[in-house]
Design a protein around this motif. Structure first.
Motif, PDB file in Angstrom:
ATOM      1  N   VAL A 159      -1.124  -0.294   6.017  1.00  0.00           N
ATOM      2  CA  VAL A 159      -0.072  -1.187   6.513  1.00  0.00           C
ATOM      3  C   VAL A 159      -0.427  -1.629   7.930  1.00  0.00           C
ATOM      4  O   VAL A 159      -0.617  -0.786   8.813  1.00  0.00           O
ATOM      5  CB  VAL A 159       1.308  -0.485   6.532  1.00  0.00           C
ATOM      6  CG1 VAL A 159       2.398  -1.477   6.939  1.00  0.00           C
ATOM      7  CG2 VAL A 159       1.618   0.161   5.195  1.00  0.00           C
ATOM      8  N   SER A 160      -0.540  -2.932   8.158  1.00  0.00           N
ATOM      9  CA  SER A 160      -0.762  -3.424   9.524  1.00  0.00           C
ATOM     10  C   SER A 160       0.585  -3.742  10.171  1.00  0.00           C
ATOM     11  O   SER A 160       1.591  -3.932   9.477  1.00  0.00           O
ATOM     12  CB  SER A 160      -1.661  -4.662   9.520  1.00  0.00           C
ATOM     13  OG  SER A 160      -1.129  -5.686   8.711  1.00  0.00           O
ATOM     14  N   ALA A 161       0.600  -3.808  11.520  1.00  0.00           N
ATOM     15  CA  ALA A 161       1.858  -3.937  12.275  1.00  0.00           C
ATOM     16  C   ALA A 161       2.864  -2.917  11.736  1.00  0.00           C
ATOM     17  O   ALA A 161       4.024  -3.222  11.469  1.00  0.00           O
ATOM     18  CB  ALA A 161       2.413  -5.357  12.199  1.00  0.00           C
ATOM     19  N   ALA A 162       2.391  -1.686  11.589  1.00  0.00           N
ATOM     20  CA  ALA A 162       3.136  -0.667  10.848  1.00  0.00           C
ATOM     21  C   ALA A 162       4.359  -0.146  11.589  1.00  0.00           C
ATOM     22  O   ALA A 162       5.204   0.509  10.978  1.00  0.00           O
ATOM     23  CB  ALA A 162       2.204   0.492  10.502  1.00  0.00           C
ATOM     24  N   ILE A 224      -9.313   1.099  -0.232  1.00  0.00           N
ATOM     25  CA  ILE A 224      -7.875   0.843  -0.131  1.00  0.00           C
ATOM     26  C   ILE A 224      -7.365   0.302  -1.459  1.00  0.00           C
ATOM     27  O   ILE A 224      -7.909  -0.672  -1.997  1.00  0.00           O
ATOM     28  CB  ILE A 224      -7.588  -0.181   0.990  1.00  0.00           C
ATOM     29  CG1 ILE A 224      -8.103   0.328   2.343  1.00  0.00           C
ATOM     30  CG2 ILE A 224      -6.096  -0.502   1.067  1.00  0.00           C
ATOM     31  CD1 ILE A 224      -8.133  -0.755   3.426  1.00  0.00           C
ATOM     32  N   ASP A 225      -6.313   0.920  -1.992  1.00  0.00           N
ATOM     33  CA  ASP A 225      -5.673   0.394  -3.202  1.00  0.00           C
ATOM     34  C   ASP A 225      -4.714  -0.751  -2.876  1.00  0.00           C
ATOM     35  O   ASP A 225      -4.669  -1.759  -3.579  1.00  0.00           O
ATOM     36  CB  ASP A 225      -4.887   1.497  -3.914  1.00  0.00           C
ATOM     37  CG  ASP A 225      -5.783   2.570  -4.490  1.00  0.00           C
ATOM     38  OD1 ASP A 225      -6.529   2.264  -5.431  1.00  0.00           O
ATOM     39  OD2 ASP A 225      -5.727   3.715  -3.986  1.00  0.00           O
ATOM     40  N   ILE A 226      -3.928  -0.554  -1.801  1.00  0.00           N
ATOM     41  CA  ILE A 226      -2.897  -1.523  -1.424  1.00  0.00           C
ATOM     42  C   ILE A 226      -2.994  -1.800   0.073  1.00  0.00           C
ATOM     43  O   ILE A 226      -3.019  -0.869   0.881  1.00  0.00           O
ATOM     44  CB  ILE A 226      -1.488  -0.987  -1.748  1.00  0.00           C
ATOM     45  CG1 ILE A 226      -1.276  -0.910  -3.262  1.00  0.00           C
ATOM     46  CG2 ILE A 226      -0.406  -1.849  -1.101  1.00  0.00           C
ATOM     47  CD1 ILE A 226       0.001  -0.190  -3.667  1.00  0.00           C
ATOM     48  N   TYR A 227      -3.057  -3.079   0.418  1.00  0.00           N
ATOM     49  CA  TYR A 227      -2.948  -3.471   1.827  1.00  0.00           C
ATOM     50  C   TYR A 227      -1.712  -4.336   1.979  1.00  0.00           C
ATOM     51  O   TYR A 227      -1.610  -5.405   1.370  1.00  0.00           O
ATOM     52  CB  TYR A 227      -4.194  -4.225   2.284  1.00  0.00           C
ATOM     53  CG  TYR A 227      -4.063  -4.827   3.676  1.00  0.00           C
ATOM     54  CD1 TYR A 227      -3.391  -4.157   4.693  1.00  0.00           C
ATOM     55  CD2 TYR A 227      -4.606  -6.076   3.984  1.00  0.00           C
ATOM     56  CE1 TYR A 227      -3.252  -4.700   5.962  1.00  0.00           C
ATOM     57  CE2 TYR A 227      -4.487  -6.622   5.249  1.00  0.00           C
ATOM     58  CZ  TYR A 227      -3.808  -5.937   6.234  1.00  0.00           C
ATOM     59  OH  TYR A 227      -3.670  -6.480   7.488  1.00  0.00           O
ATOM     60  N   PHE A 228      -0.757  -3.881   2.792  1.00  0.00           N
ATOM     61  CA  PHE A 228       0.422  -4.673   3.115  1.00  0.00           C
ATOM     62  C   PHE A 228       0.149  -5.358   4.442  1.00  0.00           C
ATOM     63  O   PHE A 228       0.143  -4.725   5.497  1.00  0.00           O
ATOM     64  CB  PHE A 228       1.670  -3.790   3.207  1.00  0.00           C
ATOM     65  CG  PHE A 228       2.951  -4.569   3.128  1.00  0.00           C
ATOM     66  CD1 PHE A 228       3.628  -4.694   1.920  1.00  0.00           C
ATOM     67  CD2 PHE A 228       3.468  -5.196   4.245  1.00  0.00           C
ATOM     68  CE1 PHE A 228       4.810  -5.423   1.845  1.00  0.00           C
ATOM     69  CE2 PHE A 228       4.645  -5.925   4.184  1.00  0.00           C
ATOM     70  CZ  PHE A 228       5.322  -6.040   2.977  1.00  0.00           C
ATOM     71  N   ASP A 229      -0.091  -6.669   4.378  1.00  0.00           N
ATOM     72  CA  ASP A 229      -0.608  -7.420   5.524  1.00  0.00           C
ATOM     73  C   ASP A 229       0.512  -8.120   6.280  1.00  0.00           C
ATOM     74  O   ASP A 229       1.179  -9.010   5.750  1.00  0.00           O
ATOM     75  CB  ASP A 229      -1.632  -8.449   5.029  1.00  0.00           C
ATOM     76  CG  ASP A 229      -2.280  -9.219   6.177  1.00  0.00           C
ATOM     77  OD1 ASP A 229      -2.240  -8.723   7.315  1.00  0.00           O
ATOM     78  OD2 ASP A 229      -2.820 -10.307   5.918  1.00  0.00           O
ATOM     79  N   ARG A 248      -4.659  -4.490  -4.404  1.00  0.00           N
ATOM     80  CA  ARG A 248      -3.611  -5.505  -4.238  1.00  0.00           C
ATOM     81  C   ARG A 248      -3.327  -5.708  -2.757  1.00  0.00           C
ATOM     82  O   ARG A 248      -3.213  -4.728  -2.006  1.00  0.00           O
ATOM     83  CB  ARG A 248      -2.310  -5.089  -4.944  1.00  0.00           C
ATOM     84  CG  ARG A 248      -2.382  -5.173  -6.458  1.00  0.00           C
ATOM     85  CD  ARG A 248      -2.895  -3.901  -7.082  1.00  0.00           C
ATOM     86  NE  ARG A 248      -1.919  -2.821  -7.001  1.00  0.00           N
ATOM     87  CZ  ARG A 248      -2.238  -1.533  -7.019  1.00  0.00           C
ATOM     88  NH1 ARG A 248      -3.508  -1.139  -7.095  1.00  0.00           N
ATOM     89  NH2 ARG A 248      -1.290  -0.619  -6.961  1.00  0.00           N
ATOM     90  N   ILE A 249      -3.211  -6.957  -2.370  1.00  0.00           N
ATOM     91  CA  ILE A 249      -2.863  -7.304  -0.990  1.00  0.00           C
ATOM     92  C   ILE A 249      -1.599  -8.154  -1.016  1.00  0.00           C
ATOM     93  O   ILE A 249      -1.574  -9.227  -1.622  1.00  0.00           O
ATOM     94  CB  ILE A 249      -3.994  -8.077  -0.292  1.00  0.00           C
ATOM     95  CG1 ILE A 249      -5.281  -7.250  -0.248  1.00  0.00           C
ATOM     96  CG2 ILE A 249      -3.565  -8.476   1.125  1.00  0.00           C
ATOM     97  CD1 ILE A 249      -6.470  -7.985   0.350  1.00  0.00           C
ATOM     98  N   ALA A 250      -0.542  -7.669  -0.364  1.00  0.00           N
ATOM     99  CA  ALA A 250       0.682  -8.449  -0.196  1.00  0.00           C
ATOM    100  C   ALA A 250       0.637  -9.086   1.188  1.00  0.00           C
ATOM    101  O   ALA A 250       0.583  -8.385   2.194  1.00  0.00           O
ATOM    102  CB  ALA A 250       1.909  -7.558  -0.330  1.00  0.00           C
ATOM    103  N   VAL A 251       0.629 -10.415   1.231  1.00  0.00           N
ATOM    104  CA  VAL A 251       0.569 -11.127   2.511  1.00  0.00           C
ATOM    105  C   VAL A 251       1.991 -11.459   2.928  1.00  0.00           C
ATOM    106  O   VAL A 251       2.624 -12.377   2.405  1.00  0.00           O
ATOM    107  CB  VAL A 251      -0.292 -12.397   2.404  1.00  0.00           C
ATOM    108  CG1 VAL A 251      -0.373 -13.085   3.765  1.00  0.00           C
ATOM    109  CG2 VAL A 251      -1.698 -12.045   1.905  1.00  0.00           C
ATOM    110  N   CYS A 252       2.487 -10.675   3.893  1.00  0.00           N
ATOM    111  CA  CYS A 252       3.858 -10.815   4.368  1.00  0.00           C
ATOM    112  C   CYS A 252       3.941 -11.675   5.622  1.00  0.00           C
ATOM    113  O   CYS A 252       4.878 -12.432   5.809  1.00  0.00           O
ATOM    114  CB  CYS A 252       4.428  -9.426   4.643  1.00  0.00           C
ATOM    115  SG  CYS A 252       6.099  -9.412   5.288  1.00  0.00           S
TER     116      CYS A 252
END
Length: 343
Positions: A159-162, A224-229, A248-252
């Motif tokens: 998770v970035s900007a976590a 990494i399995d999941i990156y929440f961007d 999977r990458i979720a681009v938020c």
């Protein structure tokens, strides 16, 4: 005619490029009549808390092809608020009700036809939570992680900007799922909070890392399995290299890319094909139907102390511009809220 009162407001001056500045906004006072006209279904609010959110920068640009229109120069800024109903001509709202929704950055607002207002029925939780963990950031984290990322127990999540409004929740949702979670943040204090208060398995200060690719390899030797961007730019570029097959990458959000003019290029997009990565942008509004389920689940997490939520509360409408600008310089510690008035 209703009594007229002074109404302090934050106005948007003109379209910007790059990072917002306090000088792009202006605090002014006008007057407002405390009345609503019969037959309009309008609702008069006294705003109590307002939310500072990174997406608002996008509305400060002269760009009209987005999912939400830009602010008009000279108009009152708008954002998510918690407010008290002062007067109402709407059958769903009465004087004294507490509501959340979209309103002006001002002390009093008239909401035509009560548009997009939601009544707050839980008074056993801090009101500010309804522009944070129980508001737009909360449903963003919930839908983005559980619906877009399709997590499985034991997966490795970055998770970035976590430590921000959304990221701190994504990491804790992942831990509740039994995932291994690492977050990035912009200071030692934020990193310590992620590890010691919010249960992340590890975290790092991206400002102290000179090779993000190597940093992610160190934290995720198996990928990494999941990156929440939440940031885009060079962090997304490094994550692409370190994703597992079928990651999977979720681009938020793309807060690192302050304008289209100086946006950082993504060089590793070719990794999407051999690794069969699913990269998906999303809007929380796409998942509005999940809100009742989200609210019940997250309130239970709060009551059971399974989630810790950190807020950064600025006092007074006059400090809203500085609080908002601070988002883009990492000055906030947790969800940035502005307290305008007591109930």
């Amino acid at each position: 005619m209703g009594k007229e009162v002074v109404n302090k407001q934050v106005l948007f001056k003109d379209y910007i490029e790059g990072v917002p500045k306090e000088s792009d906004m202006e605090l002014k006072s006008s007057t407002i009549a405390l009345e609503v006209k019969e037959g309009t279904q309008d609702v008069l609010l006294k705003n109590l808390y307002l939310s500072c959110d990174p997406y608002m920068r996008g509305r400060m640009r002269n760009f009209h092809n987005s999912y939400i229109p830009p602010f008009a120069p000279g108009s009152v800024l708008q954002g998510f608020v918690v407010a008290k109903v002062i007067l109402s001509d709407h059958p769903d709202f009465k004087e004294g009700d507490l509501v959340s929704g979209m309103s002006g950055w001002e002390e009093y607002s008239i909401i035509p036809k009560g548009k997009n207002l939601t009544k707050i029925t839980r008074t056993d939780l801090p009101l500010s939570y309804f522009v944070g963990i129980l508001g737009m950031p909360g449903i963003t984290a919930y839908a983005g992680f559980f619906e877009v990322c399709s997590p499985k127990k034991g997966e490795h999540v970055f998770v970035s900007a976590a430590s921000g409004a959304v990221g701190q929740l994504v990491g804790q949702f992942a831990k509740l799922m039994g995932c291994y979670v690492v977050g990035s943040a912009g200071s030692k204090e934020k990193v310590d909070l992620l590890k010691n208060k919010q249960g992340f398995d590890n975290a790092f200060n991206y400002k102290e890392e000179h090779d993000l690719n190597a940093t992610l390899q160190r934290h995720f030797p198996e990928g990494i399995d999941i990156y929440f961007d939440n940031v885009g730019g060079s962090m997304l570029d490094a994550a692409l290299v370190n994703m597992k097959v079928h990651g999977r990458i979720a681009v938020c959000g793309v807060i690192s890319q302050n304008s289209f003019q100086n946006a950082q290029a993504i060089h590793n997009i070719n990794m999407v094909i051999p690794k069969r990565i699913r990269l998906e942008g999303f809007l929380q509004s796409d998942y509005a139907h999940l809100y009742p389920q989200f609210l019940e689940n997250v309130i239970n997490y709060i009551k059971e102390r399974k989630i810790t939520y950190i807020e950064d509360v600025a006092e007074g409408l006059e400090n809203a511009p500085a609080a908002f600008v601070g988002l883009f310089h990492g000055k906030n510690l947790g969800k940035q809220v502005v307290h305008i008035s007591d109930e």
